[in-house]
Write a protein that holds these residues in place. Structure first.
Motif, PDB file in Angstrom:
ATOM      1  N   GLY A 166       9.521  91.338 185.465  1.00  0.00           N
ATOM      2  CA  GLY A 166      10.554  91.543 184.455  1.00  0.00           C
ATOM      3  C   GLY A 166      10.565  90.531 183.340  1.00  0.00           C
ATOM      4  O   GLY A 166      11.277  90.696 182.352  1.00  0.00           O
ATOM      5  N   GLY A 167       9.773  89.444 183.445  1.00  0.00           N
ATOM      6  CA  GLY A 167       9.741  88.462 182.359  1.00  0.00           C
ATOM      7  C   GLY A 167       9.470  87.056 182.834  1.00  0.00           C
ATOM      8  O   GLY A 167       8.531  86.796 183.587  1.00  0.00           O
ATOM      9  N   PHE A 168      10.333  86.131 182.408  1.00  0.00           N
ATOM     10  CA  PHE A 168      10.199  84.715 182.738  1.00  0.00           C
ATOM     11  C   PHE A 168      11.552  84.185 183.218  1.00  0.00           C
ATOM     12  O   PHE A 168      12.603  84.661 182.784  1.00  0.00           O
ATOM     13  CB  PHE A 168       9.763  83.905 181.504  1.00  0.00           C
ATOM     14  N   THR A 169      11.518  83.174 184.096  1.00  0.00           N
ATOM     15  CA  THR A 169      12.774  82.569 184.536  1.00  0.00           C
ATOM     16  C   THR A 169      13.370  81.696 183.445  1.00  0.00           C
ATOM     17  O   THR A 169      14.582  81.518 183.368  1.00  0.00           O
ATOM     18  CB  THR A 169      12.564  81.717 185.800  1.00  0.00           C
ATOM     19  N   MET A 170      12.510  81.108 182.611  1.00  0.00           N
ATOM     20  CA  MET A 170      12.961  80.335 181.460  1.00  0.00           C
ATOM     21  C   MET A 170      11.856  80.330 180.412  1.00  0.00           C
ATOM     22  O   MET A 170      10.682  80.598 180.734  1.00  0.00           O
ATOM     23  CB  MET A 170      13.351  78.910 181.853  1.00  0.00           C
ATOM     24  N   LEU A 171      12.230  80.046 179.179  1.00  0.00           N
ATOM     25  CA  LEU A 171      11.300  80.097 178.066  1.00  0.00           C
ATOM     26  C   LEU A 171      10.947  78.692 177.599  1.00  0.00           C
ATOM     27  O   LEU A 171      11.749  77.763 177.741  1.00  0.00           O
ATOM     28  CB  LEU A 171      11.918  80.884 176.899  1.00  0.00           C
ATOM     29  N   PRO A 172       9.763  78.518 177.026  1.00  0.00           N
ATOM     30  CA  PRO A 172       9.411  77.194 176.496  1.00  0.00           C
ATOM     31  C   PRO A 172      10.229  76.863 175.260  1.00  0.00           C
ATOM     32  O   PRO A 172      10.735  77.754 174.575  1.00  0.00           O
ATOM     33  CB  PRO A 172       7.924  77.347 176.141  1.00  0.00           C
ATOM     34  N   GLU A 173      10.365  75.586 174.973  1.00  0.00           N
ATOM     35  CA  GLU A 173      11.000  75.168 173.731  1.00  0.00           C
ATOM     36  C   GLU A 173      10.052  75.479 172.570  1.00  0.00           C
ATOM     37  O   GLU A 173       8.844  75.284 172.680  1.00  0.00           O
ATOM     38  CB  GLU A 173      11.298  73.666 173.764  1.00  0.00           C
ATOM     39  N   LYS A 174      10.601  75.954 171.467  1.00  0.00           N
ATOM     40  CA  LYS A 174       9.734  76.297 170.336  1.00  0.00           C
ATOM     41  C   LYS A 174       9.052  75.060 169.763  1.00  0.00           C
ATOM     42  O   LYS A 174       7.927  75.157 169.255  1.00  0.00           O
ATOM     43  CB  LYS A 174      10.539  77.033 169.269  1.00  0.00           C
ATOM     44  N   ALA A 175       9.690  73.911 169.860  1.00  0.00           N
ATOM     45  CA  ALA A 175       9.045  72.671 169.415  1.00  0.00           C
ATOM     46  C   ALA A 175       7.802  72.377 170.254  1.00  0.00           C
ATOM     47  O   ALA A 175       6.797  71.867 169.741  1.00  0.00           O
ATOM     48  CB  ALA A 175      10.034  71.511 169.498  1.00  0.00           C
ATOM     49  N   GLU A 176       7.873  72.714 171.548  1.00  0.00           N
ATOM     50  CA  GLU A 176       6.707  72.520 172.418  1.00  0.00           C
ATOM     51  C   GLU A 176       5.571  73.447 172.002  1.00  0.00           C
ATOM     52  O   GLU A 176       4.395  73.052 171.985  1.00  0.00           O
ATOM     53  CB  GLU A 176       7.092  72.785 173.869  1.00  0.00           C
ATOM     54  N   LEU A 177       5.911  74.695 171.668  1.00  0.00           N
ATOM     55  CA  LEU A 177       4.891  75.630 171.223  1.00  0.00           C
ATOM     56  C   LEU A 177       4.255  75.178 169.907  1.00  0.00           C
ATOM     57  O   LEU A 177       3.050  75.332 169.702  1.00  0.00           O
ATOM     58  CB  LEU A 177       5.495  77.030 171.054  1.00  0.00           C
ATOM     59  N   GLU A 178       5.050  74.625 169.021  1.00  0.00           N
ATOM     60  CA  GLU A 178       4.518  74.117 167.750  1.00  0.00           C
ATOM     61  C   GLU A 178       3.525  72.985 168.008  1.00  0.00           C
ATOM     62  O   GLU A 178       2.479  72.897 167.351  1.00  0.00           O
ATOM     63  CB  GLU A 178       5.662  73.637 166.857  1.00  0.00           C
ATOM     64  N   THR A 179       3.839  72.120 168.958  1.00  0.00           N
ATOM     65  CA  THR A 179       2.925  71.032 169.307  1.00  0.00           C
ATOM     66  C   THR A 179       1.615  71.580 169.857  1.00  0.00           C
ATOM     67  O   THR A 179       0.525  71.114 169.492  1.00  0.00           O
ATOM     68  CB  THR A 179       3.572  70.093 170.343  1.00  0.00           C
ATOM     69  N   ILE A 180       1.719  72.572 170.731  1.00  0.00           N
ATOM     70  CA  ILE A 180       0.510  73.194 171.277  1.00  0.00           C
ATOM     71  C   ILE A 180      -0.297  73.856 170.157  1.00  0.00           C
ATOM     72  O   ILE A 180      -1.529  73.789 170.134  1.00  0.00           O
ATOM     73  CB  ILE A 180       0.876  74.226 172.366  1.00  0.00           C
ATOM     74  N   ARG A 181       0.391  74.473 169.210  1.00  0.00           N
ATOM     75  CA  ARG A 181      -0.295  75.115 168.081  1.00  0.00           C
ATOM     76  C   ARG A 181      -1.140  74.097 167.307  1.00  0.00           C
ATOM     77  O   ARG A 181      -2.297  74.374 166.968  1.00  0.00           O
ATOM     78  CB  ARG A 181       0.734  75.761 167.150  1.00  0.00           C
ATOM     79  N   GLN A 182      -0.568  72.939 167.031  1.00  0.00           N
ATOM     80  CA  GLN A 182      -1.298  71.911 166.299  1.00  0.00           C
ATOM     81  C   GLN A 182      -2.499  71.409 167.102  1.00  0.00           C
ATOM     82  O   GLN A 182      -3.588  71.169 166.555  1.00  0.00           O
ATOM     83  CB  GLN A 182      -0.366  70.743 165.958  1.00  0.00           C
ATOM     84  N   ARG A 183      -2.315  71.271 168.394  1.00  0.00           N
ATOM     85  CA  ARG A 183      -3.431  70.828 169.244  1.00  0.00           C
ATOM     86  C   ARG A 183      -4.526  71.892 169.323  1.00  0.00           C
ATOM     87  O   ARG A 183      -5.716  71.561 169.396  1.00  0.00           O
ATOM     88  CB  ARG A 183      -2.915  70.468 170.637  1.00  0.00           C
ATOM     89  N   LEU A 184      -4.136  73.152 169.314  1.00  0.00           N
ATOM     90  CA  LEU A 184      -5.131  74.228 169.302  1.00  0.00           C
ATOM     91  C   LEU A 184      -5.977  74.164 168.032  1.00  0.00           C
ATOM     92  O   LEU A 184      -7.209  74.283 168.081  1.00  0.00           O
ATOM     93  CB  LEU A 184      -4.437  75.584 169.410  1.00  0.00           C
TER      94      LEU A 184
END
Length: 424
Positions: A166-184
């Motif tokens: 049905g999905g996820f128990t919790m979602l990542p912080e968008k700031a964390e995703l932005e950091t991962i984006r820069q590292r990618l």
């Protein structure tokens, strides 16, 4: 004088699990060429029977310590298909992003730590820390990036805790995703350097025509769900997986084996690329062509190159997926789940090839039947036939014992087998 040699590799190294290679050549004639899988079977399907639907993904995620995310997602998809659940766009995007990071995790582990020592003339990655420190540093940076991303999205590096039916128990912080984006984006230079390194590798000159099986992409390079396709033109729906795998038993193997239109088939990065090349990111296509890999390629050693090409694809596609997530407000992480009597199949492309999970549930949502078909079990017969053809080809070429032994070891490693999973 005609070649005679004996190859006896008892428990091949730099693969997951235990497998043996035995080759005997007398006066230029191959008398024996065997690939043996000798591990004790593990009965995960039996463990599932009687368990509640919520427990299935957590149990199946433990089948593998490398593809735990793929097993979890295949399990979740099978449950959702059985209950008639369609995941939201947000959930679908996050799952694919998580899957991409597992692909990067596993491919980098294999390419640098298991396969590269063969091409660089060492027995393991450890000597490379002195002779090729920049290569090891590239690998560690890429691996750490993938590990951290799995942590942020799935809750852990291995055996994810946030991914549920049905999905996820919790979602990542968008700031964390932005950091991962820069590292990618920063990792692209390491991937380009990896491509330059691979251009220096001498890929063995060997080819044996086979049938490649994978998911069939429609608009995107496929990783989660959809139709099944082979290079011989076989096309099946996801729930028809048994007609695609045709499992059977063979003496000398504690794993089942598979076949389709021919005596054997192959799954994995090379199969995905052969079936879906036009759907790769353009930059990944360009690198693939520069490395001499264009479909349909029948050299199993090129599986290493296909993995590198997929690393480029998943990194660049992950940037796009994160952009999509950052540009959309978060929705509810999980939708309600109502168990019902039914059966469902989940097909997911894990690093080593297409993985299938099938469950049948009673009206209370308890498992009454389960089936898992592992990528490496589908590859075993093809590995066996490749070793037979390899021994014959190089016996005629007059190769020495150690040369044939190394080529056979490299061939098996090119499949990146997960032998313990295959004897599930």
């Amino acid at each position: 004088m005609k070649l005679s040699c004996e190859v006896n590799v008892h428990h091949l190294t730099r693969v997951e699990g235990h497998g043996n290679i035995r080759i005997s050549i007398k006066n230029g004639v191959v008398k024996k060429a065997q690939w043996e899988v000798v591990e004790t079977p593990r009965f995960f399907e039996a463990m599932l029977v009687g368990k509640h639907w919520e427990n299935a993904p957590y149990i199946c995620g433990r089948i593998c310590g490398i593809c735990s995310i793929g097993h979890t997602l295949a399990s979740i998809r099978a449950v959702e298909n059985a209950f008639g659940i369609t995941p939201s766009a947000q959930t679908t995007t996050l799952r694919l992003l998580l899957k991409h990071m597992e692909t990067l995790q596993s491919h980098i582990l294999h390419l640098y730590f298991l396969a590269a020592p063969d091409f660089l003339g060492t027995g393991s990655v450890l000597p490379l820390t002195k002779t090729h420190p920049q290569v090891v540093q590239q690998a560690l940076r890429l691996k750490l990036l993938a590990n951290d991303a799995c942590d942020i999205i799935g809750g852990r590096r291995l055996h994810p805790t946030r991914t549920v039916v049905g999905g996820f128990t919790m979602l990542p912080e968008k700031a964390e995703l932005e950091t991962i984006r820069q590292r990618l984006l920063s990792s692209v230079s390491d991937l380009l350097a990896s491509a330059e390194l691979f251009k220096t590798f001498a890929i063995p000159d060997f080819s044996r025509e086979t049938e490649f099986v994978s998911l069939k992409g429609e608009t995107n390079y496929p990783f989660i769900g959809g139709a099944l396709v082979s290079t011989d033109g076989v096309l099946k729906k996801e729930h028809q997986y048994r007609a695609m795998t045709n499992e059977y038993c063979k003496t000398g193997f504690t794993s089942k084996l598979s076949r389709l239109s021919r005596p054997s088939l192959a799954v994995g990065a090379l199969a995905r690329l052969n079936n879906n090349f036009p759907l790769l990111h353009p930059a990944a296509q360009e690198i693939s062509i520069s490395l001499g890999l264009e479909p349909v390629n029948h050299n199993p050693y090129m599986g290493n190159v296909a993995q590198l090409v997929e690393c480029v694809h998943v990194v660049l596609d992950s940037v796009h997926l994160i952009d999509t997530l950052l540009g959309t407000p978060w929705q509810e992480p999980r939708q309600p789940v109502h168990a019902k009597k039914g059966e469902g199949v989940g097909a997911v492309e894990v690093p080593r090839g297409i993985l299938y999970h099938y469950y049948k549930f009673d009206s209370l949502g308890k498992v009454i039947k389960a089936d898992c078909v592992i990528p490496t079990s589908q590859n075993h017969a093809n590995i066996l036939h490749d070793i037979e053809a390899l021994a014959s080809q190089y016996a005629k070429a007059g190769k020495k014992d150690r040369e044939i032994e190394l080529l056979a070891e490299m061939l098996v490693r090119a499949y990146d087998p997960c032998i313990s999973c295959s004897v599930h």
